[in-house]
Design a protein around this motif. Structure first.
Motif, short mmCIF file in Angstrom:
data_model
loop_
_atom_site.label_atom_id
_atom_site.label_comp_id
_atom_site.label_asym_id
_atom_site.label_seq_id
_atom_site.Cartn_x
_atom_site.Cartn_y
_atom_site.Cartn_z
N TRP A 253 3.04 -7.13 10.26
CA TRP A 253 2.82 -5.43 10.60
C TRP A 253 2.77 -5.22 8.74
O TRP A 253 2.05 -4.50 7.94
CB TRP A 253 4.27 -4.88 10.79
N PHE A 254 4.02 -5.96 8.50
CA PHE A 254 3.38 -5.64 6.25
C PHE A 254 2.52 -6.00 5.73
O PHE A 254 1.12 -5.61 5.23
CB PHE A 254 4.32 -6.15 5.64
N MET A 255 1.61 -7.32 6.02
CA MET A 255 -0.37 -7.73 6.32
C MET A 255 -0.57 -7.09 6.26
O MET A 255 -1.84 -6.49 6.34
CB MET A 255 0.38 -9.46 6.37
N ASP A 256 -0.25 -6.72 7.72
CA ASP A 256 -1.49 -5.48 7.99
C ASP A 256 -1.66 -4.43 7.55
O ASP A 256 -2.44 -3.86 6.67
CB ASP A 256 -1.43 -4.80 9.63
N MET A 257 -0.79 -3.55 7.14
CA MET A 257 -1.05 -2.49 5.79
C MET A 257 -1.29 -2.89 4.40
O MET A 257 -1.84 -2.07 4.15
CB MET A 257 0.74 -1.85 5.54
N ALA A 258 -0.79 -4.14 3.97
CA ALA A 258 -1.82 -4.54 3.27
C ALA A 258 -3.05 -4.12 3.21
O ALA A 258 -4.31 -4.57 1.91
CB ALA A 258 -1.03 -5.63 2.78
N THR A 259 -3.32 -5.46 4.39
CA THR A 259 -4.87 -5.07 4.31
C THR A 259 -5.24 -3.91 4.09
O THR A 259 -6.72 -3.14 3.57
CB THR A 259 -5.29 -5.97 5.94
N ASP A 260 -4.80 -3.18 5.30
CA ASP A 260 -5.63 -1.63 4.93
C ASP A 260 -5.83 -1.45 3.56
O ASP A 260 -6.18 -0.40 3.03
CB ASP A 260 -4.69 -0.36 5.97
N LEU A 261 -4.73 -1.51 2.97
CA LEU A 261 -5.22 -1.06 1.46
C LEU A 261 -5.63 -1.52 0.71
O LEU A 261 -6.65 -0.87 -0.58
CB LEU A 261 -3.50 -1.11 0.79
N GLN A 262 -6.35 -2.78 1.20
CA GLN A 262 -6.86 -3.88 0.20
C GLN A 262 -8.12 -3.01 0.77
O GLN A 262 -9.60 -3.33 -0.06
CB GLN A 262 -7.24 -4.94 1.09
N GLU A 263 -9.02 -2.59 2.17
CA GLU A 263 -10.33 -1.86 2.61
C GLU A 263 -9.54 -0.83 1.84
O GLU A 263 -11.71 -0.62 1.40
CB GLU A 263 -9.73 -2.18 4.34
N GLU A 264 -9.13 -0.41 2.04
CA GLU A 264 -8.82 1.57 0.94
C GLU A 264 -10.02 1.32 -0.01
O GLU A 264 -10.49 1.90 -1.06
CB GLU A 264 -7.80 2.05 1.02
N ASN A 265 -9.00 0.32 -0.74
CA ASN A 265 -9.62 0.06 -2.19
C ASN A 265 -10.68 -0.70 -2.82
O ASN A 265 -11.15 -0.90 -3.89
CB ASN A 265 -8.42 -1.34 -3.00
N GLU A 266 -11.22 -1.07 -1.70
CA GLU A 266 -12.70 -1.81 -2.06
C GLU A 266 -13.45 -0.14 -1.84
O GLU A 266 -14.29 -1.02 -2.17
CB GLU A 266 -12.88 -2.93 -0.45
N LEU A 267 -13.52 0.47 -0.93
CA LEU A 267 -13.86 1.80 -0.61
C LEU A 267 -14.43 2.07 -2.38
O LEU A 267 -15.21 3.15 -1.92
CB LEU A 267 -13.85 2.22 0.16
N THR A 268 -13.09 2.16 -2.40
CA THR A 268 -12.36 3.40 -3.58
C THR A 268 -13.77 2.85 -4.84
O THR A 268 -14.06 3.54 -5.82
CB THR A 268 -11.97 3.48 -4.03
N VAL A 269 -13.61 1.54 -5.22
CA VAL A 269 -14.21 0.99 -6.18
C VAL A 269 -15.68 0.84 -6.42
O VAL A 269 -16.31 0.87 -5.10
CB VAL A 269 -14.00 -0.51 -6.60
#
Length: 103
Positions: free
Chosen positions: A87-103
């Motif tokens: 579950w934590f890794m799923d949240m980290a994946t969401d954050l990583q995907e969001e970070n890739e979209l903002t950069v």
């Protein structure tokens, strides 16, 4: 019951193989890794349940219902912890995907 137990073990081994394959390719925080880690957690919980059912079945079919067979379901909390990590890794994946979209 033997077929179900074997299927649980096969699922766990397959998921670990796929998960370590992802890790070897440096794909740690991906949806695939989260999926396979979640499968490992579910397989651990199911294995613990199958162990309890096996002991219950052996006691039900035994001529001595108070046998010395012990129920050891310590794999269930391990499976729950693995599910929490997934579950934590799923949240980290969401954050990583969001970070890739903002950069």
């Amino acid at each position: 019951m033997s077929v179900v137990t074997s299927a649980v073990w096969f699922t766990c081994i397959f998921a670990l193989h796929q998960l370590f394959g992802n890790y070897s390719h440096a794909d740690i925080f991906t949806r695939g890794s989260v999926h396979y880690l979640r499968l490992v957690g579910i397989a651990c919980v199911l294995w613990g349940i199958m162990k309890i059912l096996w002991v219950g079945l052996s006691r039900a079919l035994s001529s001595h219902p108070l046998s010395s067979v012990q129920v050891s379901a310590e794999i269930i909390p391990i499976g729950i912890i693995v599910l929490i990590v997934a579950w934590f890794m799923d949240m980290a994946t969401d954050l990583q995907e969001e970070n890739e979209l903002t950069v």
